[in-house]
Design a protein around this motif. Structure first.
Motif, PDB file in Angstrom:
ATOM      1  N   LEU A   7       5.632   7.097  -6.761  1.00  0.00           N
ATOM      2  CA  LEU A   7       4.792   6.425  -5.775  1.00  0.00           C
ATOM      3  C   LEU A   7       3.527   5.853  -6.412  1.00  0.00           C
ATOM      4  O   LEU A   7       3.121   4.728  -6.102  1.00  0.00           O
ATOM      5  N   ARG A  10       4.344   2.630  -8.007  1.00  0.00           N
ATOM      6  CA  ARG A  10       4.652   1.561  -7.038  1.00  0.00           C
ATOM      7  C   ARG A  10       3.407   1.060  -6.320  1.00  0.00           C
ATOM      8  O   ARG A  10       3.345  -0.104  -5.920  1.00  0.00           O
ATOM      9  N   MET A  11       2.419   1.940  -6.141  1.00  0.00           N
ATOM     10  CA  MET A  11       1.228   1.586  -5.370  1.00  0.00           C
ATOM     11  C   MET A  11       0.113   0.999  -6.223  1.00  0.00           C
ATOM     12  O   MET A  11      -1.008   0.827  -5.736  1.00  0.00           O
ATOM     13  N   GLU A  18      -7.483  -4.901  -4.157  1.00  0.00           N
ATOM     14  CA  GLU A  18      -6.734  -3.700  -3.781  1.00  0.00           C
ATOM     15  C   GLU A  18      -7.152  -2.465  -4.581  1.00  0.00           C
ATOM     16  O   GLU A  18      -6.709  -1.354  -4.279  1.00  0.00           O
ATOM     17  N   SER A  56      -4.560   0.580 -13.324  1.00  0.00           N
ATOM     18  CA  SER A  56      -4.630  -0.214 -12.087  1.00  0.00           C
ATOM     19  C   SER A  56      -5.517  -1.435 -12.254  1.00  0.00           C
ATOM     20  O   SER A  56      -5.178  -2.544 -11.817  1.00  0.00           O
ATOM     21  N   ARG A 163      -3.033   4.318   2.538  1.00  0.00           N
ATOM     22  CA  ARG A 163      -2.340   3.056   2.214  1.00  0.00           C
ATOM     23  C   ARG A 163      -0.876   3.320   1.896  1.00  0.00           C
ATOM     24  O   ARG A 163       0.017   2.588   2.325  1.00  0.00           O
ATOM     25  N   ALA A 164      -0.639   4.360   1.114  1.00  0.00           N
ATOM     26  CA  ALA A 164       0.735   4.682   0.713  1.00  0.00           C
ATOM     27  C   ALA A 164       1.583   5.074   1.907  1.00  0.00           C
ATOM     28  O   ALA A 164       2.769   4.731   1.993  1.00  0.00           O
ATOM     29  N   ASP A 167       2.335   1.670   3.817  1.00  0.00           N
ATOM     30  CA  ASP A 167       2.977   0.559   3.110  1.00  0.00           C
ATOM     31  C   ASP A 167       4.496   0.709   3.158  1.00  0.00           C
ATOM     32  O   ASP A 167       5.073   1.634   2.587  1.00  0.00           O
ATOM     33  N   ARG A 170       6.172  -0.765  -0.657  1.00  0.00           N
ATOM     34  CA  ARG A 170       6.059   0.018  -1.894  1.00  0.00           C
ATOM     35  C   ARG A 170       5.806   1.500  -1.642  1.00  0.00           C
ATOM     36  O   ARG A 170       6.019   2.322  -2.532  1.00  0.00           O
ATOM     37  N   GLY A 171       5.350   1.824  -0.449  1.00  0.00           N
ATOM     38  CA  GLY A 171       4.934   3.183  -0.177  1.00  0.00           C
ATOM     39  C   GLY A 171       5.921   3.986   0.640  1.00  0.00           C
ATOM     40  O   GLY A 171       7.134   3.899   0.458  1.00  0.00           O
ATOM     41  N   LEU A 199      -1.035  11.033  -5.196  1.00  0.00           N
ATOM     42  CA  LEU A 199       0.030  10.203  -4.627  1.00  0.00           C
ATOM     43  C   LEU A 199       1.408  10.789  -4.918  1.00  0.00           C
ATOM     44  O   LEU A 199       2.282  10.838  -4.039  1.00  0.00           O
TER      45      LEU A 199
END
Length: 423
Positions: A7, A10-11, A18, A56, A163-164, A167, A170-171, A199
């Motif tokens: 995860l 992906r996030m 972001e 990130s 957010r995860a 989403d 992606r989440g 995450l």
């Protein structure tokens, strides 16, 4: 079916907007944000603990500028891998290269990379958990800007978790999940600023928990605790954090803050750093307490001996006694100041000649040279003291030792000196 990426992977943010946290660098009007907006990128080193956004930021910079983005590791990837990135950059017109563990870049790879940084063909984003001013080569530092990332707050991590959960692309938005507030808080707090671990623990809890009869996956505090496995603080014996803890430990004792001293000692104890802790306590006893309280120094030596004999966990007991004793003791650094002042004179060539009457006279012919002839033996005089010259002629009147006034013992030493000087 191929395994899905974690995860946290992906996030990763796709644009600067972001990015979670690091507003001092990527917030509106801040340096990296301005670089991206103007599409005027320069090579940089991102420095900070794991899981707080170095990768990130690099991927978001690439995403925001539409540059090709590649990631290599300075320790494990070869010069051939770097060559492949350079070849791609020549074909595409430029690449953003995230080079992880840049402090481990060897000279061969560095020499290969430098001309491509200077030409602008490659925009390097070095990532490191080590202090780049200490652990990165000057050649790389001179061609990059260094940015220190700040640990993420619990609120930052909560934002990333939410957010995860929302989403769907992606989440975890396609899962019907209910996360209790205290569970979400635990995911954030127990990560100690590491969004990546938070995450991935959230994903583990969601995918390993069976749905209830209503089809909901209910994440409770118990599940969160089990998934997070409440990790202790990060401690790398070769990393900056290790030296920062030692530094904070000594400075807390020097500043007489017993609670802070015990906290930093606990971190070293938890990391199993018995030898380091014992050595540092001995240094502190003589450097920071010194002649203000010689008894505390003696007790520290005894505590260190006991700790080394006992080992952990029992060693924490004598060490705690010594830490409390030193932190609350009167302080004096007069001894280290005195010896350092004397060393400074020696190193600058001011030591001068030893007076003849102090020179060795234990050999035949010494008297013919005048060595030791006029020496006055103090024990032959009242109170075992007699006035005579000891310093070289060039340093007569020089005082290295300046007595402190915080401890009775040192005040007594100074009083004895004054009495003799006034005779």
């Amino acid at each position: 079916m191929p395994q899905q990426n974690p995860l946290a992977y992906r996030m990763r943010p796709r644009t600067i907007e972001e990015i979670i946290g690091q507003r001092h660098l990527v917030g509106e009007g801040k340096i990296i944000h301005r670089m991206v907006k103007a599409k005027q990128l320069s090579s940089m080193i991102l420095y900070g603990p794991p899981g707080i956004g170095k990768t990130s930021i690099a991927s978001a910079i690439a995403g925001s500028t539409k540059y090709a983005f590649r990631k290599l590791n300075a320790a494990t990837d070869s010069k051939k891998d770097l060559q492949a990135v350079v070849d791609e950059a020549k074909f595409s017109g430029g690449i953003v290269l995230l080079l992880d563990e840049i402090h481990r870049l060897d000279k061969t790879k560095q020499d290969f990379l430098l001309p491509h940084l200077e030409s602008g063909l490659i925009t390097l984003i070095g990532a490191t958990t080590e202090n780049p001013f200490i652990n990165t080569s000057p050649a790389i530092r001179s061609r990059t800007q260094i940015f220190q990332l700040q640990p993420l707050s619990d609120e930052d991590i909560m934002l990333g978790l939410k957010r995860a959960l929302e989403d769907e692309e992606r989440g975890l938005g396609n899962f019907s999940v209910i996360v209790d507030d205290n569970a979400l808080e635990h995911f954030a707090h127990a990560a100690f600023g590491d969004l990546r671990s938070s995450l991935n623990a959230l994903e583990l809890s969601v995918k390993s928990t069976d749905a209830s009869e209503d089809g909901k996956i209910h994440i409770t505090l118990d599940i969160a605790e089990e998934s997070m496995q409440m990790k202790s603080f990060s401690h790398d014996a070769d990393g900056d954090m290790h030296y920062d803890v030692i530094s904070a430990f000594q400075k807390s004792i020097r500043g007489s803050d017993v609670d802070a001293a015990l906290l930093y000692a606990a971190r070293l104890i938890e990391a199993g750093e018995l030898a380091i802790l014992c050595r540092r306590l001995l240094v502190i006893a003589y450097e920071d307490i010194g002649l203000a309280n010689p008894g505390a120094t003696e007790r520290t030596v005894a505590a260190v001996q006991a700790a080394n004999q006992l080992g952990f966990p029992e060693a924490r007991i004598p060490l705690a006694n010594a830490i409390i004793d030193l932190a609350l003791s009167p302080k004096s650094n007069s001894a280290i100041e005195a010896i350092d002042a004397a060393l400074a004179d020696v190193r600058s060539g001011k030591a001068g000649l030893i007076p003849a009457h102090l020179k060795d006279a234990h050999y035949k012919g010494a008297s013919q040279l005048g060595h030791g002839v006029e020496y006055k033996y103090p024990h032959a005089y009242p109170n075992h003291w007699v006035r005579q010259q000891y310093l070289p002629d060039t340093l007569i009147g020089r005082h290295y030792y300046q007595a402190g006034s915080t401890g009775n013992y040192e005040r007594a030493l100074e009083e004895n000196r004054r009495k003799r000087e006034n005779k």
